[in-house]
Design an enzyme around this catalytic site. Structure first.
Site: not given
Ligand SMILES: Cc1ncc(CO)c(N)n1
Length: 222
Positions: A44, A135, A139, A165, A207
């Site tokens: 990530d 994304c 989240y 988040y 995702e």
């Molecule tokens: C894969 C992924 N999608 C979204 C976010 C949110 O920023 C993240 N950190 N990582």
């Protein structure tokens, strides 16, 4: 109904695969294997390095000073707040910054970020926002839903992730992207809307593939 709400309804079965994914659910219930989380955190971080560039490209494509300033703020918060979370987890794992930055991108990390960067570089501002919206939005939704699980936000290990988040600050940024997307979609021809839908659908799918990749700790076959 705004275009984002329309896509949200239409794509629900695909969209829900993210919140219901075992990685996400186990993270929320505090039962996730720490090795899976470690793998996820590294990938990530690499993902966010490229994802942050979408915000820089957003500043370039922005059609007003206000929008440009907001993309600059998104770039700043991604690099200095969200990625600080990853750096803090890496420190706990005993992973140095050099190791973190030099880790190898998995096939899914590479495919996902390159797909977004392709849409952002070659398309309109609306295409760029369609690429980054799932994304941010998913989240934020995951953060909010997991924060409802008793103890999730206070969990010694995963609590920080849930708090990040589900925070108001992250929510404000996600909401701003949603509003911008709806404004940009307004009055667009069907062919353009179809293109936005395809990009939104594909990044929503990516995702899920990212969660799955992390759950399986999936790297290159050789
Ligand atoms: C894969 C992924 N999608 C979204 C976010 C949110 O920023 C993240 N950190 N990582």
């Amino acid at each position: 109904m705004g275009f984002s709400a329309h896509l949200y309804e239409k794509l629900q079965p695909i969209w829900r695969k993210n919140i219901t994914h075992p990685f996400v659910q186990e993270l929320g219930h505090g039962t996730l294997d720490v090795e899976k989380f470690r793998f996820y955190m590294i990938q990530d971080y690499l993902y966010l390095i490229d994802y942050a560039k979408l915000f820089a490209l957003g500043a370039i494509k922005a059609d007003s000073v206000e929008t440009m300033g907001k993309f600059a703020a998104l770039l700043d918060s991604t690099m200095n707040e969200e990625m600080a979370l990853h750096r803090a987890y890496a420190a706990r794992f005993g992973i140095s910054l050099e190791e973190l930055e030099q880790a190898e991108r998995s096939p899914i990390t590479l495919a996902y970020t390159h797909y977004m960067l392709h849409a952002a570089q070659n398309g309109s501002l609306a295409d760029l926002v369609a690429a980054l919206l799932p994304c941010m939005w998913s989240y934020w939704e995951i953060g909010k839903e997991l924060s409802q699980i008793p103890g999730a936000s206070e969990h010694a290990y995963y609590g920080e992730w849930v708090r990040m988040y589900s925070s108001e600050e992250f929510g404000d940024l996600a909401r701003w992207c949603l509003d911008l997307f709806d404004q940009l979609a307004e009055g667009k021809q069907q062919a353009e809307l179809d293109k936005l839908e395809t990009i939104f659908l594909n990044t929503t799918r990516y995702e899920t593939m990212f969660w799955e990749m992390a759950y399986r700790k999936e790297l290159w076959p050789a």
